[in-house]
Design a protein around this motif. Structure first.
Motif, PDB file in Angstrom:
ATOM      1  N   THR A  23      86.966  36.055  61.110  1.00 31.42           N
ATOM      2  CA  THR A  23      85.838  35.674  60.237  1.00 31.42           C
ATOM      3  C   THR A  23      86.483  35.316  58.629  1.00 31.42           C
ATOM      4  OG1 THR A  23      84.943  37.316  60.059  1.00 31.42           O
ATOM      5  CG2 THR A  23      84.161  36.642  61.767  1.00 31.42           C
ATOM      6  N   ALA A  24      85.723  34.635  58.078  1.00 27.40           N
ATOM      7  CA  ALA A  24      86.011  33.920  56.578  1.00 27.40           C
ATOM      8  C   ALA A  24      85.218  35.007  55.865  1.00 27.40           C
ATOM      9  CB  ALA A  24      85.648  32.542  56.845  1.00 27.40           C
ATOM     10  N   GLN A  25      84.525  35.563  56.341  1.00 29.46           N
ATOM     11  CA  GLN A  25      83.996  37.377  55.325  1.00 29.46           C
ATOM     12  C   GLN A  25      85.143  38.059  55.725  1.00 29.46           C
ATOM     13  OE1 GLN A  25      80.336  38.458  57.200  1.00 29.46           O
ATOM     14  NE2 GLN A  25      79.690  38.409  55.357  1.00 29.46           N
ATOM     15  N   GLU A  26      85.939  38.551  57.251  1.00 29.65           N
ATOM     16  CA  GLU A  26      86.947  38.910  56.242  1.00 29.65           C
ATOM     17  C   GLU A  26      87.900  38.764  56.039  1.00 29.65           C
ATOM     18  OE1 GLU A  26      86.856  38.795  61.233  1.00 29.65           O
ATOM     19  OE2 GLU A  26      86.248  41.357  61.424  1.00 29.65           O
ATOM     20  N   VAL A  27      88.606  37.637  55.903  1.00 26.54           N
ATOM     21  CA  VAL A  27      89.311  37.042  55.336  1.00 26.54           C
ATOM     22  C   VAL A  27      89.339  37.287  54.280  1.00 26.54           C
ATOM     23  CG1 VAL A  27      90.803  35.216  53.975  1.00 26.54           C
ATOM     24  CG2 VAL A  27      90.422  35.528  56.491  1.00 26.54           C
ATOM     25  N   THR A  28      87.937  37.420  53.738  1.00 28.72           N
ATOM     26  CA  THR A  28      87.702  38.351  51.481  1.00 28.72           C
ATOM     27  C   THR A  28      87.545  39.080  51.440  1.00 28.72           C
ATOM     28  OG1 THR A  28      85.606  35.735  52.024  1.00 28.72           O
ATOM     29  CG2 THR A  28      85.636  37.494  50.404  1.00 28.72           C
ATOM     30  N   TRP A  29      86.758  40.058  52.552  1.00 25.15           N
ATOM     31  CA  TRP A  29      86.973  41.298  52.993  1.00 25.15           C
ATOM     32  C   TRP A  29      88.379  41.940  52.658  1.00 25.15           C
ATOM     33  CZ3 TRP A  29      84.243  42.697  58.240  1.00 25.15           C
ATOM     34  CH2 TRP A  29      82.537  41.741  58.178  1.00 25.15           C
ATOM     35  N   ALA A  88      88.699  47.993  52.954  1.00 25.73           N
ATOM     36  CA  ALA A  88      88.562  47.469  53.837  1.00 25.73           C
ATOM     37  C   ALA A  88      87.678  47.092  54.912  1.00 25.73           C
ATOM     38  CB  ALA A  88      89.319  47.190  54.407  1.00 25.73           C
ATOM     39  N   ALA A  89      86.548  48.454  54.247  1.00 27.17           N
ATOM     40  CA  ALA A  89      84.972  48.546  55.382  1.00 27.17           C
ATOM     41  C   ALA A  89      83.986  47.152  55.032  1.00 27.17           C
ATOM     42  CB  ALA A  89      84.347  49.921  55.291  1.00 27.17           C
ATOM     43  N   THR A 143      89.490  31.413  53.024  1.00 21.07           N
ATOM     44  CA  THR A 143      89.685  31.385  53.479  1.00 21.07           C
ATOM     45  C   THR A 143      90.593  31.223  54.489  1.00 21.07           C
ATOM     46  OG1 THR A 143      89.868  28.937  53.386  1.00 21.07           O
ATOM     47  CG2 THR A 143      87.662  29.307  54.228  1.00 21.07           C
ATOM     48  N   SER A 144      91.728  31.544  53.025  1.00 18.77           N
ATOM     49  CA  SER A 144      93.542  31.906  53.645  1.00 18.77           C
ATOM     50  C   SER A 144      93.800  32.766  52.491  1.00 18.77           C
ATOM     51  CB  SER A 144      93.759  30.083  53.993  1.00 18.77           C
ATOM     52  OG  SER A 144      93.444  29.532  54.770  1.00 18.77           O
ATOM     53  N   LEU A 145      94.444  34.135  53.213  1.00 19.16           N
ATOM     54  CA  LEU A 145      95.458  34.739  51.975  1.00 19.16           C
ATOM     55  C   LEU A 145      97.083  34.641  52.667  1.00 19.16           C
ATOM     56  CD1 LEU A 145      93.039  37.890  52.351  1.00 19.16           C
ATOM     57  CD2 LEU A 145      93.398  35.926  50.360  1.00 19.16           C
ATOM     58  N   CYS A 146      97.357  34.760  51.665  1.00 16.78           N
ATOM     59  CA  CYS A 146      99.212  35.020  52.075  1.00 16.78           C
ATOM     60  C   CYS A 146      99.928  35.639  51.867  1.00 16.78           C
ATOM     61  CB  CYS A 146      99.901  33.273  51.840  1.00 16.78           C
ATOM     62  SG  CYS A 146     102.332  33.574  52.488  1.00 16.78           S
ATOM     63  N   LEU A 147      99.473  37.100  51.769  1.00 14.63           N
ATOM     64  CA  LEU A 147     100.516  37.861  51.330  1.00 14.63           C
ATOM     65  C   LEU A 147     102.165  37.854  51.201  1.00 14.63           C
ATOM     66  CD1 LEU A 147     100.433  40.447  50.149  1.00 14.63           C
ATOM     67  CD2 LEU A 147      99.701  41.779  52.407  1.00 14.63           C
ATOM     68  N   ARG A 148     102.870  37.534  49.588  1.00 19.34           N
ATOM     69  CA  ARG A 148     104.132  38.038  50.022  1.00 19.34           C
ATOM     70  C   ARG A 148     104.567  39.155  49.858  1.00 19.34           C
ATOM     71  NH1 ARG A 148     107.434  32.708  47.747  1.00 19.34           N
ATOM     72  NH2 ARG A 148     108.953  34.021  48.573  1.00 19.34           N
ATOM     73  N   GLU A 193     108.765  45.644  58.730  1.00 15.83           N
ATOM     74  CA  GLU A 193     109.570  44.052  58.586  1.00 15.83           C
ATOM     75  C   GLU A 193     109.426  42.696  58.195  1.00 15.83           C
ATOM     76  OE1 GLU A 193     111.855  43.371  61.767  1.00 15.83           O
ATOM     77  OE2 GLU A 193     112.468  45.569  62.485  1.00 15.83           O
ATOM     78  N   ALA A 194     108.246  42.830  58.035  1.00 12.41           N
ATOM     79  CA  ALA A 194     107.527  42.303  57.696  1.00 12.41           C
ATOM     80  C   ALA A 194     107.809  41.566  55.618  1.00 12.41           C
ATOM     81  CB  ALA A 194     105.615  42.067  56.909  1.00 12.41           C
ATOM     82  N   ARG A 195     107.707  39.998  56.018  1.00 15.48           N
ATOM     83  CA  ARG A 195     107.725  39.094  54.920  1.00 15.48           C
ATOM     84  C   ARG A 195     106.508  38.596  54.131  1.00 15.48           C
ATOM     85  NH1 ARG A 195     114.298  37.511  54.794  1.00 15.48           N
ATOM     86  NH2 ARG A 195     114.663  39.278  55.820  1.00 15.48           N
ATOM     87  N   GLU A 196     105.835  37.931  55.062  1.00 10.01           N
ATOM     88  CA  GLU A 196     104.952  37.064  54.876  1.00 10.01           C
ATOM     89  C   GLU A 196     103.616  37.975  55.653  1.00 10.01           C
ATOM     90  OE1 GLU A 196     106.041  33.493  53.355  1.00 10.01           O
ATOM     91  OE2 GLU A 196     104.986  32.965  55.084  1.00 10.01           O
ATOM     92  N   ILE A 197     102.728  38.203  55.305  1.00 12.26           N
ATOM     93  CA  ILE A 197     101.451  38.295  56.012  1.00 12.26           C
ATOM     94  C   ILE A 197     100.642  37.220  55.456  1.00 12.26           C
ATOM     95  CG2 ILE A 197      99.124  39.749  56.464  1.00 12.26           C
ATOM     96  CD1 ILE A 197     101.351  41.930  55.351  1.00 12.26           C
ATOM     97  N   ARG A 198      99.992  36.465  56.770  1.00 12.61           N
ATOM     98  CA  ARG A 198      98.639  35.547  56.765  1.00 12.61           C
ATOM     99  C   ARG A 198      97.787  35.344  57.325  1.00 12.61           C
ATOM    100  NH1 ARG A 198     100.779  30.862  54.685  1.00 12.61           N
ATOM    101  NH2 ARG A 198     102.845  30.584  54.227  1.00 12.61           N
ATOM    102  N   LEU A 199      96.635  35.252  56.545  1.00 16.50           N
ATOM    103  CA  LEU A 199      95.253  35.843  57.392  1.00 16.50           C
ATOM    104  C   LEU A 199      94.833  34.610  56.873  1.00 16.50           C
ATOM    105  CD1 LEU A 199      96.151  38.329  56.330  1.00 16.50           C
ATOM    106  CD2 LEU A 199      93.863  39.155  56.838  1.00 16.50           C
ATOM    107  N   ARG A 200      94.126  33.954  58.022  1.00 15.32           N
ATOM    108  CA  ARG A 200      93.263  32.669  58.266  1.00 15.32           C
ATOM    109  C   ARG A 200      92.126  32.698  59.074  1.00 15.32           C
ATOM    110  NH1 ARG A 200      98.618  30.957  59.505  1.00 15.32           N
ATOM    111  NH2 ARG A 200      99.546  29.326  57.723  1.00 15.32           N
ATOM    112  N   ALA A 201      91.145  32.268  58.343  1.00 13.03           N
ATOM    113  CA  ALA A 201      89.567  32.251  59.008  1.00 13.03           C
ATOM    114  C   ALA A 201      89.568  31.677  60.141  1.00 13.03           C
ATOM    115  CB  ALA A 201      88.616  31.143  57.968  1.00 13.03           C
ATOM    116  N   GLY A 202      88.806  32.225  61.380  1.00 10.83           N
ATOM    117  CA  GLY A 202      89.090  31.239  62.917  1.00 10.83           C
ATOM    118  C   GLY A 202      90.387  31.794  62.983  1.00 10.83           C
TER     119      GLY A 202
END
Lengths: 162, 305
Positions: free
Chosen positions: B75-81, A78-79, B126-131, B47-56
């Motif tokens: 940032t959108a870049q971090e979501v992509t990374w 993730a870097a 721009t968005s991720l949803c990890l189920r 305990e996580a069931r879902e993790i959501r990442l959204r730009a901004g």
């Protein structure tokens, strides 16, 4: 005594000539390794790609920079790309600007878009092929010259010192 | 890596690129590939069931009935990374999966991806949803004896564990020596990777992944001679027809549907018709997380309705 000194000087000059010729051959071999590695990477991307660490290991068998990048990707996936690509080992036989040209495709490898990856690697591959051609021509042109100059200088040193 | 700061934590290693900048976690554990996780308590990750990442927006961890948020906006870049890290930097090779909207990951996790498409290719994420897959062996043990051999519909609102229960019932049927066919269109039930289920669906289970459910049902019945067929979230007219065919072939059907109750289900014409035809003999109703499921006998009552 002076004959030994003359002989030593002659050998050193001849050796310098051989060394220069070998350097030109070694440069060409390194650039050939880069051309092969980038061609292999381009081929894998063209066939659909896969996980980047695996592709880099297969392409970078003789390329420490690509092998180190593969290691870093596995240790720190993730870097950010700029940290992953900073400080990669340089090839001592290649100039800095040549290395920059060969490694210029690396940032695009982190893109989610396969087309961007492919076009960046293709450009680097073409550059590697161009550099290798130039190195081969330089070797063909200058290798014999350096050898002969080395022998001549060695003979001249021997004669002068005797 | 030379010059990097590593901080130990109870979850593993975090890689901080400079003092004061956002911590970008790293490591082989998926939990540590989510950027901006600082500020979320360790218990939430467990305990996580879902993790959501959204730009901004800050990262959000959904733990059943509560949400935990990180401290910094991504940032959108971090979501992509993060997407790249979760896919071992093979995102470009998974465009087909991205165009379907989700990518199956090791361990049965599923990554939903949303972003900018151009020419059928995802150019920017721009968005991720990890189920996160929850495998609970034994979840179906109290229910199994009451539904064994009966066509069964598992009902419940989203997040109540229908898929978890379905998976365990498949496993129990399989352990009983009954060949089971699973139509796993989205890879959520068995989470097959390189051909092998990553979640335990039993030794006698055949899985079809990536094929449209109703087609997969019929393929399994024709090709694998199952005694039980199972699928998640059957609701389309084609799904209903596939269930009818399975019932006509004498195969036990096990499936799920969204709905809080049988009343909810009866409002849906396709399922209502199937219930009226007596296709299902049992309904297992899951109401809330942590509450035991309720088993109801169907058949005669539905025909009378």
């Amino acid at each position: 005594m002076s004959i030994w000194l003359a002989l030593a000087a002659g050998v050193v000059c001849a050796g310098a000539g051989h060394g220069s010729a070998r350097y030109l051959s070694a440069r060409e071999e390194r650039l050939a390794a880069w051309e092969t590695g980038l061609s292999c990477l381009e081929g894998m991307l063209r066939r659909g790609g896969g996980e980047l660490p695996g592709m880099l290991r297969r392409a970078g068998e003789k390329l420490p920079a690509l092998l180190m990048l593969a290691d870093r990707l596995e240790q720190c996936p993730a870097a950010p790309p700029e940290r992953l690509t900073e400080g990669l080992p340089r090839d001592p036989l290649l100039e800095e600007k040549e290395m920059e040209a060969l490694l210029s495709c690396l940032p695009a490898l982190f893109s989610p878009d396969g087309e961007s990856q492919l076009s960046a690697v293709s450009r680097s591959w073409e550059e590697a092929a161009r550099l290798r051609t130039a190195a081969r021509e330089g070797k063909e042109k200058n290798s014999r010259l350096y050898l002969r100059l080395g022998y001549l200088a060695g003979a001249a040193a021997f004669i002068m010192l005797c | 890596m030379d010059g990097c700061d590593f901080q130990g934590s109870e979850k593993g290693l975090f890689f901080g690129h400079k003092p004061g900048e956002k911590n970008i976690p790293c490591g082989m554990d998926w939990q540590l590939m989510i950027p901006g996780g600082a500020g979320i308590p360790p218990r939430a990750w467990a305990e996580a069931r879902e993790i959501r990442l959204r730009a901004g927006q800050p990262v959000t961890v959904c733990c059943g009935d509560r949400l935990e948020q990180g401290r910094v906006r991504l940032t959108a870049q971090e979501v992509t990374w993060a997407a790249q890290a979760l896919c071992r930097h093979g995102l470009a090779a998974r465009q087909e999966e991205m165009s379907r909207g989700f990518i199956p990951l090791p361990g049965g996790q599923r990554l939903g991806v949303c972003g900018v498409m151009s020419g059928g290719v995802m150019k920017e994420i721009t968005s991720l949803c990890l189920r996160l897959a929850r495998e609970i062996k034994g979840a179906g043990e109290t229910v199994y004896p009451r539904i064994k051999g009966q066509n069964t519909l598992l009902l419940g609102p989203p997040g109540t564990g229908k898929t978890t229960l379905l998976r365990d019932l498949i496993r129990l049927y399989s352990l009983d020596g009954l060949p089971v066919g699973v139509a796993d269109e989205r890879g959520e039930i068995a989470a097959c990777r390189d051909g092998a289920p990553q979640l335990d669906v039993g030794p006698m289970t055949d899985v079809v992944t990536g094929m449209e459910r109703s087609q997969a049902f019929l393929l399994l019945i024709r090709a694998m001679a199952p005694r039980v067929v199972a699928a998640d979230e059957m609701g389309t007219p084609r799904d209903m027809e596939a269930v009818r065919q399975a019932v006509r072939c004498g195969v036990t059907v096990l499936t799920t549907a969204h709905g809080a109750s049988l009343t909810d289900i009866r409002r849906r014409p396709g399922l209502k018709r199937l219930l009226a035809e007596g296709a299902f003999q049992r309904a297992v109703i899951l109401s809330e997380v942590g509450q035991p499921p309720r088993v109801e006998a169907l058949g005669e009552r539905e025909k009378e309705t």
